[in-house]
Write a protein that holds these residues in place. Sequence first.
Motif, PDB file in Angstrom:
ATOM      1  N   GLU A 254     -34.534  69.630  58.764  1.00  0.00           N
ATOM      2  CA  GLU A 254     -33.426  68.663  58.723  1.00  0.00           C
ATOM      3  C   GLU A 254     -33.801  67.460  57.851  1.00  0.00           C
ATOM      4  OE1 GLU A 254     -34.423  70.214  61.484  1.00  0.00           O
ATOM      5  OE2 GLU A 254     -32.618  71.456  61.693  1.00  0.00           O
ATOM      6  N   ASP A 255     -35.073  67.024  57.935  1.00  0.00           N
ATOM      7  CA  ASP A 255     -35.522  65.888  57.112  1.00  0.00           C
ATOM      8  C   ASP A 255     -35.550  66.278  55.634  1.00  0.00           C
ATOM      9  OD1 ASP A 255     -35.870  64.532  59.442  1.00  0.00           O
ATOM     10  OD2 ASP A 255     -38.052  64.802  59.510  1.00  0.00           O
ATOM     11  N   ILE A 256     -35.996  67.513  55.375  1.00  0.00           N
ATOM     12  CA  ILE A 256     -36.061  67.981  53.980  1.00  0.00           C
ATOM     13  C   ILE A 256     -34.653  67.944  53.378  1.00  0.00           C
ATOM     14  CG2 ILE A 256     -36.444  70.029  52.521  1.00  0.00           C
ATOM     15  CD1 ILE A 256     -38.730  70.821  54.389  1.00  0.00           C
ATOM     16  N   ILE A 257     -33.682  68.468  54.139  1.00  0.00           N
ATOM     17  CA  ILE A 257     -32.304  68.520  53.622  1.00  0.00           C
ATOM     18  C   ILE A 257     -31.771  67.097  53.416  1.00  0.00           C
ATOM     19  CG2 ILE A 257     -29.926  69.237  54.133  1.00  0.00           C
ATOM     20  CD1 ILE A 257     -31.156  71.664  55.616  1.00  0.00           C
ATOM     21  N   ALA A 258     -32.001  66.207  54.407  1.00  0.00           N
ATOM     22  CA  ALA A 258     -31.481  64.838  54.296  1.00  0.00           C
ATOM     23  C   ALA A 258     -32.093  64.124  53.095  1.00  0.00           C
ATOM     24  CB  ALA A 258     -31.778  64.071  55.585  1.00  0.00           C
ATOM     25  N   GLN A 259     -33.404  64.262  52.910  1.00  0.00           N
ATOM     26  CA  GLN A 259     -34.078  63.576  51.793  1.00  0.00           C
ATOM     27  C   GLN A 259     -33.634  64.156  50.449  1.00  0.00           C
ATOM     28  OE1 GLN A 259     -35.752  60.847  51.915  1.00  0.00           O
ATOM     29  NE2 GLN A 259     -35.667  60.793  54.148  1.00  0.00           N
ATOM     30  N   THR A 260     -33.447  65.475  50.406  1.00  0.00           N
ATOM     31  CA  THR A 260     -33.036  66.103  49.143  1.00  0.00           C
ATOM     32  C   THR A 260     -31.616  65.679  48.800  1.00  0.00           C
ATOM     33  OG1 THR A 260     -34.375  67.977  49.804  1.00  0.00           O
ATOM     34  CG2 THR A 260     -32.992  68.293  47.885  1.00  0.00           C
ATOM     35  N   GLU A 261     -30.755  65.624  49.811  1.00  0.00           N
ATOM     36  CA  GLU A 261     -29.362  65.227  49.543  1.00  0.00           C
ATOM     37  C   GLU A 261     -29.311  63.796  49.006  1.00  0.00           C
ATOM     38  OE1 GLU A 261     -27.280  66.350  53.115  1.00  0.00           O
ATOM     39  OE2 GLU A 261     -26.920  68.384  52.353  1.00  0.00           O
ATOM     40  N   LYS A 262     -30.226  62.943  49.492  1.00  0.00           N
ATOM     41  CA  LYS A 262     -30.268  61.556  48.982  1.00  0.00           C
ATOM     42  C   LYS A 262     -30.597  61.534  47.488  1.00  0.00           C
ATOM     43  CE  LYS A 262     -32.220  58.741  52.546  1.00  0.00           C
ATOM     44  NZ  LYS A 262     -33.404  57.916  52.796  1.00  0.00           N
ATOM     45  N   ALA A 263     -31.534  62.420  47.101  1.00  0.00           N
ATOM     46  CA  ALA A 263     -31.947  62.450  45.689  1.00  0.00           C
ATOM     47  C   ALA A 263     -30.987  63.264  44.834  1.00  0.00           C
ATOM     48  CB  ALA A 263     -33.353  63.040  45.585  1.00  0.00           C
ATOM     49  N   ALA A 264     -30.055  63.958  45.498  1.00  0.00           N
ATOM     50  CA  ALA A 264     -29.193  64.907  44.773  1.00  0.00           C
ATOM     51  C   ALA A 264     -28.342  64.211  43.714  1.00  0.00           C
ATOM     52  CB  ALA A 264     -28.314  65.676  45.744  1.00  0.00           C
ATOM     53  N   VAL A 265     -27.962  62.954  43.961  1.00  0.00           N
ATOM     54  CA  VAL A 265     -27.111  62.250  42.995  1.00  0.00           C
ATOM     55  C   VAL A 265     -27.847  62.098  41.666  1.00  0.00           C
ATOM     56  CG1 VAL A 265     -25.827  60.121  42.566  1.00  0.00           C
ATOM     57  CG2 VAL A 265     -25.997  61.010  44.888  1.00  0.00           C
ATOM     58  N   ASN A 266     -29.104  61.662  41.740  1.00  0.00           N
ATOM     59  CA  ASN A 266     -29.896  61.522  40.514  1.00  0.00           C
ATOM     60  C   ASN A 266     -30.120  62.873  39.850  1.00  0.00           C
ATOM     61  OD1 ASN A 266     -30.121  58.796  40.679  1.00  0.00           O
ATOM     62  ND2 ASN A 266     -32.129  58.799  41.681  1.00  0.00           N
ATOM     63  N   PHE A 267     -30.375  63.867  40.688  1.00  0.00           N
ATOM     64  CA  PHE A 267     -30.585  65.217  40.163  1.00  0.00           C
ATOM     65  C   PHE A 267     -29.340  65.693  39.397  1.00  0.00           C
ATOM     66  CE2 PHE A 267     -29.841  69.769  40.860  1.00  0.00           C
ATOM     67  CZ  PHE A 267     -30.909  70.282  40.149  1.00  0.00           C
ATOM     68  N   GLU A 268     -28.169  65.452  40.001  1.00  0.00           N
ATOM     69  CA  GLU A 268     -26.916  65.894  39.365  1.00  0.00           C
ATOM     70  C   GLU A 268     -26.699  65.185  38.031  1.00  0.00           C
ATOM     71  OE1 GLU A 268     -23.677  65.298  42.117  1.00  0.00           O
ATOM     72  OE2 GLU A 268     -24.640  66.603  43.585  1.00  0.00           O
TER      73      GLU A 268
END
Length: 278
Positions: A254-268
């Motif tokens: 759950e932490d991995i998903i939450a942290q990745t989603e936070k960075a997802a904007v920059n990734f996109e």
Amino acid sequence: MLESIDDFKARVERAVSFLEGCLLEKPQIVLMLGTGLSAVADLITEPLTIPYKNIPGFPQSTVTSHAGNLVCGRLGGKAVAVLQGRFHFYEGYATRELTLPIRVLSLLGAETFVVSNAAGGLNPGFSSGTLMIIQDHLNFIPDNPLRGPNVDDWGPRFPDLSKTYDQALQEKTLTCALRLGLEHVRSGVYCAIPGPSLETPAETRYLRNCGADAVGMSTVPEVIVARHAGMKVLGISVVSNVNDPDNLQPIILEDIIAQTEKAAVNFERLLVEILKEI
Ligand code: HPA
């Protein structure tokens, strides 16, 4: 038991014929989206979404955090095929099986493979949210997707991996990151482990000593197939957690998903910029 290479080839060909019949345009670029990163597919214009279960021959997804869709359309001005969700060795698939979508899309004519994943950081200079451009990899998954008889029409028996990750694409990615003002973009070595258990402190120390900057449970089998098929490869890891072997904290999905989603904007943002340049 693996099916025979002839049966596997027939399955691949079934998927290729099916997709040739329904895609309006040949995809130039294949994008594989990792855990927490599948929202990129929402940016595609004129999307055609095909659930994996509707594609004859495709393996079926078992992980609930991964959607299982092929989304084709346009992104950054390019014809893309987005693999929203992937298959993992830890789910029980042989790596030849889990890489079938890459083989199929390479045979449809795609020339570039952009792969992403959520990964654990091993480099102490990384932080949660660092985007790591993959410059090389370590394959610690005890399988190789090319094991068994080689299909010579698909690629060479002994594919060279001395320059697995395209140098020009790595440089373009760094340039795009600078242009966008993204601060936490680094380069490094990705290590694929079989999973599903996470690393112990001793294993974390060992992987770092082996030269890995990030660790995860995916990507390398697909990259091997893409290179075998002659595709150019760009890999980006989104670092969700950083693992310190001397003070290892529990690593929770759950932490991995939450942290990745936070960075997802920059990734996109980075991804769309790169696609314009490819
Ligand atoms: N280890 C392995 N896989 C991972 C990790 C990790 O710490 N974080 C995200 N995927």
